[in-house]
Design an enzyme around this catalytic site. Structure first.
Site, PDB file in Angstrom:
ATOM      1  N   ASP A  13     -17.208 -82.070 -15.949  1.00 42.08           N
ATOM      2  CA  ASP A  13     -15.760 -82.205 -15.785  1.00 42.08           C
ATOM      3  C   ASP A  13     -15.109 -82.149 -17.174  1.00 42.08           C
ATOM      4  OD1 ASP A  13     -13.756 -84.513 -13.792  1.00 42.08           O
ATOM      5  OD2 ASP A  13     -13.153 -83.069 -15.312  1.00 42.08           O
ATOM      6  N   ASP A  48     -11.925 -76.433 -13.780  1.00 44.50           N
ATOM      7  CA  ASP A  48     -12.482 -77.305 -14.837  1.00 44.50           C
ATOM      8  C   ASP A  48     -13.600 -78.215 -14.344  1.00 44.50           C
ATOM      9  OD1 ASP A  48     -10.833 -78.882 -13.287  1.00 44.50           O
ATOM     10  OD2 ASP A  48     -10.235 -80.161 -14.938  1.00 44.50           O
ATOM     11  N   GLU A  49     -14.185 -77.921 -13.199  1.00 44.27           N
ATOM     12  CA  GLU A  49     -15.282 -78.746 -12.671  1.00 44.27           C
ATOM     13  C   GLU A  49     -16.400 -77.854 -12.168  1.00 44.27           C
ATOM     14  OE1 GLU A  49     -14.285 -81.716  -9.802  1.00 44.27           O
ATOM     15  OE2 GLU A  49     -12.267 -81.918 -10.597  1.00 44.27           O
TER      16      GLU A  49
END
Length: 416
Positions: free
Chosen positions: A10, A112-113
């Site tokens: 993350d 973004d993960e």
DNA sequence: TCTGGGGTCCTAGGACCC
DNA sequence: TCTGGGGTCCTAGGACCC
């Protein structure tokens, strides 16, 4: 059976970190991560909300999703930078390339993960915590931004673990650690417990994830239906979906826009709808898909939201045909109240290569050639290189909606 | 607090069929 | 004319995620 080991990577304050790294690379002597700053929209265009905040901004109690106006009240010297989605997609892709060195099995869950399956890979990079630290430091050294990595027995536990302490940290949450690390947390910190569910749980005096885990699932079902069973399983750490390498088939495609002024005339509304439809159909054709269900949604100036949808008699990706449906749906639902936001969604897809042409289309081949010609010009010279003449001398932009400009990005699913 | 834009999934009611 | 149950499709709305 071997024990699964899943990582959840993350990016810390993703948009803001990426923006900060980019500005440093461009020669700036200010690191946005070290001052109160946010990535946000445009106050004047009424899309002014906080998309990402720095840690110093967080100290002023600035929250993601709040208005820039309100954030400015909390911190008058707040630095606001506009979003650059193309940059963020490049940063995300670069991180993906690094992650592929550590496992053949990775899955983007959002921009973004990322989930990474580390099962049976210890002989390559050591025990899970050592490997996670290697990955974290590799990303920081190579790309300049920090990540949190959560390690767990499944995707849910890995994701919960990555939320613990930030930034630049590795945490574990294995099954045996659930009572000590997960159960004391407030119930709304559990994935898939949002504000509405939190309220309903608090009414029943369920305040922590542990209390939720130890509630009778039949009782939860009685007021939350199937969602109650889902979060009960999550609270007990039960989840077993695989880390998927390939993206799932697309279910829905849409564009929406908040207009800088309240729309009160049919003419303005039609221009917005045309812009949205052109943009959406362009994306649909680039994905080599046709759709059969068209939906139009409106948010009025009181923020009330409603929608109308219609199933077409056949699949299409033709701008003209979809726009006709959009206009009919809009006319059916609009009661002339001031409009703040409009959106169009398409669902029920088939591949455009093999779809059935309708006998009733006025001239499907002709319109197909027209759409293709416009698409080619837009791909070559940019999306705003060609647009309908009604936008000349108009205060409305010809292409509406779509924060992601360059290409379509695989989005998350609410089911892990 | 005056609230973006992109998605996924679920539920409930009505129409329609057997 | 009224009664029934089950199944599927369609539509509107709501919840959640980033």
């Amino acid at each position: 059976m071997t024990k699964r080991v899943i990582f959840h990577i993350d990016v810390n304050s993703a948009y803001l970190s990426w923006e900060a790294v980019y500005q440093l690379q461009q020669g700036s002597n200010v690191d946005l991560r070290e001052i109160p700053s946010v990535v946000g929209g445009d106050i004047k265009k009424r899309s002014g909300i906080v998309l990402a905040k720095s840690i110093p901004a967080k100290k002023y109690n600035i929250k993601t999703g709040e208005t820039l106006f309100s954030a400015k009240l909390k911190c008058p010297h707040l630095v606001i930078v506009p979003p650059r989605y193309k940059l963020y997609m490049d940063c995300s892709a670069a991180m993906g390339e690094i992650l592929k060195k550590y496992s053949p099995s990775i899955q983007f869950f959002s921009i973004d993960e990322v989930f990474l399956d580390y099962t049976n890979l210890e002989r390559h990079f050591g025990p899970p915590e050592m490997a996670a630290n290697l990955i974290k430091d590799d990303i920081k050294k190579t790309l300049g931004f920090t990540v949190n990595i959560g390690i767990g027995s499944n995707k849910l536990l890995a994701k919960m673990a990555s939320e613990f302490e930030k930034p630049d940290k590795v945490h574990t949450l294995f099954t045996e650690e659930i009572p000590s690390k997960l159960w004391p947390l407030p119930v709304d910190e559990l994935f898939m417990v949002g504000s509405k569910t939190k309220e309903k749980l608090l009414e029943k005096n369920i305040k922590t994830i542990g209390q939720l885990a130890n509630t009778n699932p039949n009782f939860l079902y009685s007021f939350l239906k199937s969602h109650g069973i889902l979060i009960w399983n999550y609270a007990n750490g039960r989840e077993n979906s695989p880390v998927r390498n390939e993206s799932l088939p697309m279910k829905c495609l849409g564009n929406s826009t908040t207009i800088p002024f309240d729309v009160t005339t049919k003419e303005d509304a039609h221009k917005i709808l045309m812009g949205l439809t052109e943009n959406l159909c362009f994306r649909l054709r680039n994905l080599k898909k046709c759709a059969s269900v068209v939906s139009v949604s409106i948010k009025n100036n009181l923020f009330e939201h409603y929608s109308h949808q219609k199933k077409l008699s056949h699949y299409t990706n033709c701008t003209k045909i979809i726009l006709e449906s959009v206009k009919i749906l809009f006319a059916e639902m609009w009661n002339r109240e001031p409009i703040r936001q409009m959106g169009i969604q398409l669902t029920d897809f088939c591949d455009s290569d093999f779809h059935q042409l309708s006998f009733f289309d006025p001239d499907p081949i002709k319109y197909k050639h027209l759409d293709n010609a416009i698409d080619k010009i837009r791909l070559k010279y940019g999306k705003d290189s060609i647009f309908p003449s009604c936008y000349l001398h108009s205060k409305i932009n010809p292409l509406q909606g779509g924060v992601i400009k360059e290409e379509d990005y695989p989005m998350m699913s609410s089911i892990l």
